[in-house]
Design a protein around this motif. Structure first.
Motif, PDB file in Angstrom:
ATOM      1  N   LEU A 101       0.858  -1.167  -0.003  1.00 10.16           N
ATOM      2  CA  LEU A 101       0.018   0.075   0.028  1.00 10.16           C
ATOM      3  C   LEU A 101       0.717   1.248  -0.023  1.00 10.16           C
ATOM      4  O   LEU A 101       0.640   2.336  -0.710  1.00 10.16           O
ATOM      5  N   ASP A 102       1.971   1.112   0.748  1.00  7.56           N
ATOM      6  CA  ASP A 102       2.723   2.355   0.746  1.00  7.56           C
ATOM      7  C   ASP A 102       3.564   2.657  -0.662  1.00  7.56           C
ATOM      8  O   ASP A 102       3.521   3.981  -1.056  1.00  7.56           O
ATOM      9  N   ARG A 137      -4.093   2.150   4.825  1.00 10.31           N
ATOM     10  CA  ARG A 137      -5.116   0.905   5.068  1.00 10.31           C
ATOM     11  C   ARG A 137      -6.435   1.393   4.968  1.00 10.31           C
ATOM     12  O   ARG A 137      -7.529   0.571   4.392  1.00 10.31           O
ATOM     13  N   THR A 138      -6.741   2.497   5.632  1.00 13.83           N
ATOM     14  CA  THR A 138      -8.162   3.128   5.449  1.00 13.83           C
ATOM     15  C   THR A 138      -8.526   3.279   4.305  1.00 13.83           C
ATOM     16  O   THR A 138     -10.164   3.517   3.829  1.00 13.83           O
ATOM     17  N   GLU A 139      -7.739   3.850   3.287  1.00 17.64           N
ATOM     18  CA  GLU A 139      -8.351   4.359   1.916  1.00 17.64           C
ATOM     19  C   GLU A 139      -8.342   3.236   1.028  1.00 17.64           C
ATOM     20  O   GLU A 139      -9.048   3.385   0.108  1.00 17.64           O
TER      21      GLU A 139
END
Length: 819
Positions: free
Chosen positions: A198-199, A205-207
């Motif tokens: 994700l990075d 994580r919420t997006e």
């Protein structure tokens, strides 16, 4: 790590110790598919494996699925993507028993699960790789004649332990994923990713909503199609995939990422899943140590057909990633290195000895002049000399800043060597050594295969050359040229052929044909058909009879192949031609005014298809300056264009060509050949005969006065032609003897033909008997016959006999004097 010729600490290490050091360094990193791949690569380097793979239980615990592989594509050895744990395969046996399984060529032939593997002499090793959840199995293949020796087996045991140390990199339903890993459900598009991935996509994580479409929407649009080909199940088979793509960043240029994934089959009620890793491409190890580099080299070598192809594949795979200044690959023949490729190719870039031994394109270097190289070849191990090492000039000048010599072993012998040199001091790391060693083994095996390919290609090429005419005959009133191009897609010789056959009375037969397929059987049949057509043509048959006889012959041969052909009988005196097509392309005419015409007349079926086939004849009118073109379908048909389009293009190219230079016209026409099939091309430019012969003929009836009638016909004809009286008497005697012999010794029709051309008079008598007249060796004074042929020989300058349709023709020629 620098490896020098002198025995240093590293040089004294055994292969097993070096493998332990390399594996220990690899195991210090986190568990991932990347680490598994690098561990497998050590089997290529230290165990001499051509291919290595690791299997582990998948979503279905009863199936051992392929997790990762390295080396030569496993499909070349018939290795599968999965094996049932209960089956009788090397993988399953080793996994169940917990013991290593070693199979040679004979055991493989008897092994139940090995019956589908390609034939060949190779060895298979299967070793259990125990992990935290039951582990998997390591599978290795060797193409070496001796298989896996004791050190190889110990190295494989170390590698199996290293592969099984971490839990197999798979994903479960839920739970935390290993670093850099993902798991994509192929039915729903839901994807599980770690925070590090994700990075890379600049998401929190919420997006992230868990949908693969969200990640795809952040990629650069140009890279999306190639990425979709990986994440869509319809476009993937079970196996690994690798590609690089770019993702958009909140600020700055897009970031390059590298995806490696494998599609795992689903079990009962479980979807197939794509699992793998995503990493920042800029943070990965350098290109020279990337296992994908070895994989790409293996793939390129697997499809390399010739020695030149193998050499160029090695140069492409090594010079740029190693940033080398020069690289040479050579075959070892006796005591000489036969160089097959040099990069750079200029002579001045290479040592003086190499320049002195230059042979046309490449040098032919003697090994005895390079004793250090000879010792490396005898040892059979990659050697690396850093800058400043004392070497003979022929080697030192190849790499003054560092030199690597890779012996190329294969099948128990040394196939050749690869030399890589640097001009400025170069540091050799352990990863470079691994790449060089793995590449040497792959290149050696490929070089031997290519050498056999070249030898076979030369053999079939020689066969092709022997079956085609060496040169075309000189024709009265015409010029003919022919071209043949073998296909480049494939090894075997094809069945295309052409022929130009001079016939009596200034006729010429043009033949072009194509036997089905590309094989030595097709070439052999081509030779048979060419010989048969020539024999039938010389016998004097018309075109339809010649082709019908060839069709009957092909049916009698009882082959599964068929042939097409176009046969044209050209009358050089009249400027006309009769032709027959047997399933072949029509002739194309270019008229003197530049107009073209494709003669689409009725044709018959291909030869060897129908026993009772009709072959109708078509007629051509040739004015002086007309070009007649015959070709096979390789010139006019391709995957991009059908035959009609190709014929139209051929006619257009003929129209704009200059027929005065027929050879250049042929070369230009072949310039557009796609080379996916053999191409034969036959061109004839009809110029017309500058001096046409005088001809007269007489059918001899079987009546008592037959010889007298033939003499009177001959006398009248010779007077009308102005033949001198001294030659008339000799001619009348020849006519009397030949006609008498035909009437007395044969049955059926007898014909007398007279021809006058350029002060040479030809007398020909044709009858229905194939028996050739024999000149008697001796005649007694009491004999009442047998002197006829002796008189003909005495009165003529030359005489002979030729077979014609159903019979023979006896002829004699006289050189006229004072005409």
């Amino acid at each position: 790590m620098t490896d020098v010729v002198s025995e240093g600490t590293e040089g004294r290490r055994t292969r097993l110790l070096r493998a332990e050091v390399a594996l220990k360094a690899l195991m210090s990193g986190p568990a991932s598919l990347e680490r598994v791949r690098r561990v497998l690569e050590q089997a290529l380097v230290y165990a001499g494996a051509a291919c290595v793979a690791v299997y582990a239980p998948g979503q279905d615990p009863d199936v051992l699925c392929l997790l990762e592989s390295a080396g030569v594509p496993r499909t070349l050895f018939g290795l599968r993507d999965s094996y049932p744990r209960s089956g009788h395969s090397a993988v399953a046996d080793a996994h169940r028993s917990g013991s290593a399984v070693w199979l040679g060529p004979e055991e493989l032939a008897e092994h139940a699960e090995a019956r589908r593997t390609p034939s060949g002499d190779f060895f298979v090793a299967a070793l259990p790789a125990r992990g935290d959840d039951g582990g998997g199995c390591l599978l290795a293949v060797s193409e070496r004649r001796e298989g896996f020796d004791t050190d190889d087996r110990k190295c494989l045991e170390l590698i199996a332990d290293a592969v099984g140390a971490p839990a197999p990199v798979r994903t479960a339903e839920g739970g935390e994923l290993p670093a850099g890993s993902f798991s994509l459900a192929m039915d729903s598009g839901r994807v599980e990713v770690g925070d590090d991935i994700l990075d890379l996509f600049a998401l929190t994580r919420t997006e992230f909503d868990g949908k693969v479409e969200t990640l795809l929407g952040l990629t650069v649009p140009e890279d999306l199609p190639s990425l979709m080909s990986v994440v869509e199940a319809d476009h993937m088979s079970i196996g690994e995939r690798e590609l690089e793509f770019r993702v958009l960043q909140p600020a700055g240029p897009p970031k390059w990422l590298r995806l490696r994934g494998r599609l795992l089959p689903g079990g009962e009620g479980r979807p197939a899943r794509l699992v793998g890793t995503v990493a920042d491409a800029s943070s990965l190890r350098s290109d020279v140590t990337d296992v994908a580099r070895v994989q790409r080299l293996a793939s390129a070598l697997a499809t390399a057909g010739t020695v030149r192809d193998v050499s160029q594949a090695v140069v492409s795979a090594l010079r740029k990633p190693l940033r080398a200044d020069r690289i040479a690959l050579a075959e070892l023949e006796g005591e000489r290195l036969i160089v097959t490729v040099l990069d750079p190719p200029e002579p001045e870039s290479w040592p003086e000895l190499w320049q002195l031994e230059w042979r046309s394109e490449w040098p032919d270097a003697p090994v005895r002049a390079m004793p250090t190289l000879a010792a490396a070849l005898r040892e059979g191990r990659a050697q690396i000399w850093p800058a400043g090492t004392a070497l003979e000039p022929a080697l030192a000048d190849v790499g003054p800043g560092g030199l690597a010599v890779l012996p190329l072993p294969s099948a128990g012998r040394m196939a050749g060597a690869c030399l890589i040199g640097w001009d400025t001091p170069h540091d050799f790391g352990p990863d470079e050594r691994a790449l060089l060693t793995a590449s040497a083994g792959l290149a050696g095996q490929a070089l031997m295969r290519a050498h056999a390919f070249d030898a076979e290609h030369e053999l079939v090429g020689m066969l092709q050359r022997q079956l085609l005419p060496r040169r075309l005959p000189t024709l009265p009133g015409a010029v003919a040229v022919a071209r043949y191009l073998p296909a480049t897609a494939g090894l075997e010789v094809g069945g295309d052929w052409y022929d130009v056959i001079p016939l009596p009375d200034n006729h010429v037969a043009l033949v072009i044909g194509d036997v089905q397929g590309h094989s030595t059987a097709a070439a052999t049949l081509m030779g048979q058909m060419r010989t048969a057509l020539r024999a039938y043509a010389v016998e004097g048959h018309p075109p339809d009879v010649v082709v019908s006889h060839a069709n009957r012959l092909l049916l009698d041969i009882e082959t599964d192949l068929f042939a097409t052909c176009c046969y044209v009988d050209v009358d050089m005196e009249e400027g006309s031609a009769w032709y027959v097509r047997a399933g072949h392309l029509p002739p194309v005419l270019r008229h003197p005014d530049g107009g073209t015409e494709i003669h689409e007349s009725d044709g018959g079926p291909p030869l060897g298809v129908m026993e009772r086939a009709d072959f109708p004849m078509g007629v051509l009118r040739l004015r002086p300056g007309t070009v007649l073109a015959l070709t096979t379908d390789g010139l006019v048909e391709s995957t991009e264009a059908d035959i009609d389009t190709g014929l139209d293009r051929l006619a257009h190219e003929l129209a704009v060509s200059d027929p005065a230079h027929l050879g250049l016209v042929a070369d230009a026409l072949l310039g557009n050949a796609h080379r996916g099939d053999d191409v034969a091309l036959l061109l004839l430019r009809y110029d017309g005969m500058a001096l046409r012969p005088l001809r007269e003929g007489w059918t001899v009836w079987r009546v008592p006065e037959a010889v007298g009638h033939a003499r009177r016909f001959t006398r009248r004809t010779l007077r009308s032609w102005g033949v001198p009286a001294v030659n008339r008497d000799a001619t009348l005697l020849i006519v009397s003897e030949l006609v008498t012999n035909a009437l007395v010794h044969t049955d059926g029709r007898v014909r007398l033909d007279l021809t006058l051309l350029d002060n040479r008079l030809r007398v020909a008598v044709t009858d229905a008997s194939p028996r050739t007249p024999v000149k008697p060796t001796s005649i007694s004074w009491e004999a009442t016959g047998g002197r006829g042929i002796l008189l003909v020989e005495a009165m003529s300058d030359t005489w002979g006999t030729v077979p014609v349709s159903g019979g023979k023709q006896v002829w004699a020629e006289i050189a006229l004097s004072g005409r």
